[in-house]
Write an enzyme that holds these catalytic residues in place. Sequence first.
Site, PDB file in Angstrom:
ATOM      1  N   ARG A  56       4.949  10.719   5.187  1.00  0.00           N
ATOM      2  CA  ARG A  56       4.143  10.177   6.138  1.00  0.00           C
ATOM      3  C   ARG A  56       4.247  10.725   7.657  1.00  0.00           C
ATOM      4  O   ARG A  56       3.342  10.905   8.194  1.00  0.00           O
ATOM      5  CB  ARG A  56       4.825   8.680   6.346  1.00  0.00           C
ATOM      6  CG  ARG A  56       4.990   7.789   5.203  1.00  0.00           C
ATOM      7  CD  ARG A  56       3.851   7.002   4.731  1.00  0.00           C
ATOM      8  NE  ARG A  56       2.791   7.934   4.068  1.00  0.00           N
ATOM      9  CZ  ARG A  56       2.790   8.302   2.848  1.00  0.00           C
ATOM     10  NH1 ARG A  56       3.923   8.114   2.262  1.00  0.00           N
ATOM     11  NH2 ARG A  56       2.037   9.091   2.497  1.00  0.00           N
ATOM     12  N   ASP A  89       2.639   4.730  13.251  1.00  0.00           N
ATOM     13  CA  ASP A  89       2.141   6.188  13.701  1.00  0.00           C
ATOM     14  C   ASP A  89       2.183   6.202  15.206  1.00  0.00           C
ATOM     15  O   ASP A  89       2.564   5.185  15.749  1.00  0.00           O
ATOM     16  CB  ASP A  89       0.849   6.356  13.357  1.00  0.00           C
ATOM     17  CG  ASP A  89      -0.260   5.437  13.735  1.00  0.00           C
ATOM     18  OD1 ASP A  89      -0.476   5.332  14.700  1.00  0.00           O
ATOM     19  OD2 ASP A  89      -1.288   4.955  12.942  1.00  0.00           O
ATOM     20  N   HIS A 104       6.889  -2.679  13.774  1.00  0.00           N
ATOM     21  CA  HIS A 104       7.201  -2.285  12.675  1.00  0.00           C
ATOM     22  C   HIS A 104       8.146  -0.714  12.699  1.00  0.00           C
ATOM     23  O   HIS A 104       8.239  -0.262  11.718  1.00  0.00           O
ATOM     24  CB  HIS A 104       6.436  -2.080  11.280  1.00  0.00           C
ATOM     25  CG  HIS A 104       5.830  -3.504  11.233  1.00  0.00           C
ATOM     26  ND1 HIS A 104       4.633  -3.807  10.508  1.00  0.00           N
ATOM     27  CD2 HIS A 104       6.486  -4.668  11.635  1.00  0.00           C
ATOM     28  CE1 HIS A 104       4.452  -5.161  10.381  1.00  0.00           C
ATOM     29  NE2 HIS A 104       5.556  -5.919  11.129  1.00  0.00           N
TER      30      HIS A 104
HETATM   31  P1  OAD Z   1      -3.463  -3.603   5.338  1.00  0.00           P
HETATM   32  O1  OAD Z   1      -3.663  -2.401   4.595  1.00  0.00           O
HETATM   33  O2  OAD Z   1      -2.770  -4.928   5.021  1.00  0.00           O
HETATM   34  O3  OAD Z   1      -4.784  -3.955   6.220  1.00  0.00           O
HETATM   35  C1  OAD Z   1      -5.629  -2.957   6.611  1.00  0.00           C
HETATM   36  C2  OAD Z   1      -6.833  -3.668   7.123  1.00  0.00           C
HETATM   37  O4  OAD Z   1      -7.598  -2.613   7.678  1.00  0.00           O
HETATM   38  C3  OAD Z   1      -7.750  -4.443   6.425  1.00  0.00           C
HETATM   39  O5  OAD Z   1      -8.069  -5.863   6.762  1.00  0.00           O
HETATM   40  C4  OAD Z   1      -8.873  -3.664   6.105  1.00  0.00           C
HETATM   41  O6  OAD Z   1     -10.127  -4.258   5.767  1.00  0.00           O
HETATM   42  C5  OAD Z   1      -8.888  -3.031   7.548  1.00  0.00           C
HETATM   43  N1  OAD Z   1      -9.694  -1.722   7.583  1.00  0.00           N
HETATM   44  C6  OAD Z   1      -9.942  -0.746   6.398  1.00  0.00           C
HETATM   45  N2  OAD Z   1     -10.568   0.385   6.999  1.00  0.00           N
HETATM   46  C7  OAD Z   1     -10.968   0.023   8.553  1.00  0.00           C
HETATM   47  C8  OAD Z   1     -11.556   0.890   9.325  1.00  0.00           C
HETATM   48  N3  OAD Z   1     -12.419   1.873   9.291  1.00  0.00           N
HETATM   49  N4  OAD Z   1     -11.391   0.181  10.447  1.00  0.00           N
HETATM   50  C9  OAD Z   1     -10.752  -0.911  10.744  1.00  0.00           C
HETATM   51  N5  OAD Z   1     -10.283  -1.716   9.992  1.00  0.00           N
HETATM   52  C10 OAD Z   1     -10.348  -1.163   8.526  1.00  0.00           C
HETATM   53  O7  OAD Z   1      -2.280  -3.241   6.691  1.00  0.00           O
HETATM   54  P2  OAD Z   1      -1.797  -3.916   7.996  1.00  0.00           P
HETATM   55  O8  OAD Z   1      -2.543  -5.060   8.079  1.00  0.00           O
HETATM   56  O9  OAD Z   1      -1.416  -2.943   9.148  1.00  0.00           O
HETATM   57  O10 OAD Z   1       4.526  -2.575   7.354  1.00  0.00           O
HETATM   58  O11 OAD Z   1      -0.445  -4.146   7.215  1.00  0.00           O
HETATM   59  C11 OAD Z   1       0.491  -4.842   7.863  1.00  0.00           C
HETATM   60  C12 OAD Z   1       1.799  -4.408   7.560  1.00  0.00           C
HETATM   61  O12 OAD Z   1       2.189  -4.051   5.977  1.00  0.00           O
HETATM   62  C13 OAD Z   1       2.232  -2.779   7.642  1.00  0.00           C
HETATM   63  O13 OAD Z   1       2.726  -2.667   9.096  1.00  0.00           O
HETATM   64  C14 OAD Z   1       3.133  -2.198   6.782  1.00  0.00           C
HETATM   65  C15 OAD Z   1       2.681  -2.737   5.553  1.00  0.00           C
HETATM   66  O14 OAD Z   1       3.561  -2.990   4.671  1.00  0.00           O
HETATM   67  C16 OAD Z   1       5.702  -2.127   6.788  1.00  0.00           C
HETATM   68  O15 OAD Z   1       5.662  -1.342   6.194  1.00  0.00           O
HETATM   69  C17 OAD Z   1       6.817  -2.834   7.251  1.00  0.00           C
END
Ligand code: OAD
Length: 222
Positions: A56, A89, A104
């Site tokens: 990563r 990041d 996180h």
């Molecule tokens: P997710 O992968 O769960 O969600 C990503 C979101 O980004 C989704 O709602 C997608 O629709 C959206 N998305 C995709 N492409 C996009 C774009 N070009 N522009 C805007 N949005 C877009 O990721 P997180 O919600 O960040 O934690 O996940 C939360 C946590 O789960 C992370 O911090 C990580 C993970 O496990 C740990 O590892 C502790």
Amino acid sequence: MKKLVVLSGAGISAESGISTFRDSGGLWDQYRIEDVATPEAWQRNPELVIDFYNQRRAQLEHCKPNKAHIGLVALEKFYEVHIVTQNVDNFHERAGSSNVLHLHGELTKVCNSDKSQVIDIGYRNTTSEEKINGTPMRPFIVWFGEAVLAMDKAIQITQMADIFVVIGTSLNVYPAAGLLDYVKKDCPIYLIDPNEVITKKEVLFINKGASEGVSELINLLL
Ligand code: OAD
């Protein structure tokens, strides 16, 4: 100045070339959370965990902030902007955001077992043999099952928001997703995401990718 608080997630960095977690083909399709992102995984197979975070970090070095990160910096001329990010990041900082809180953890940092000592390592690889004051050195990441130490601060920041903006998060992971419950009643919530996101809050949905969505947000707010 009015306070604009952003909760960002993996989607804001997608256009920088970093996979999200839960979209199809995302990181959690390629790895099992319980193999790389829990304290038990670290106990069981630290090499696998270290390797995951080395990858990563190496990827991060070769990617850069996108227009969404940069657009949020531009808003600082008109608003007191606070970013609360679930991302590990460093794109918000590299874009130039002044106030960034990581819920996180951060990829470019490592720590000792109880996280009392945190060291910046930049983009270098680490090994499972390395120690900090005699205890195993680990990624400075909040794994599933661990406390989110920055949560109290994040709640304080959220409570003072005049405008709240959610960008690129599926709102699947708590306690981060619960921040929306601390937004003041009269505070508008904008949500930028190309896909539908389920939330019980009333939101102004900008149904676009992060770069385009932030640019539309700027038009709406200025
Ligand atoms: P997710 O992968 O769960 O969600 C990503 C979101 O980004 C989704 O709602 C997608 O629709 C959206 N998305 C995709 N492409 C996009 C774009 N070009 N522009 C805007 N949005 C877009 O990721 P997180 O919600 O960040 O934690 O996940 C939360 C946590 O789960 C992370 O911090 C990580 C993970 O496990 C740990 O590892 C502790």
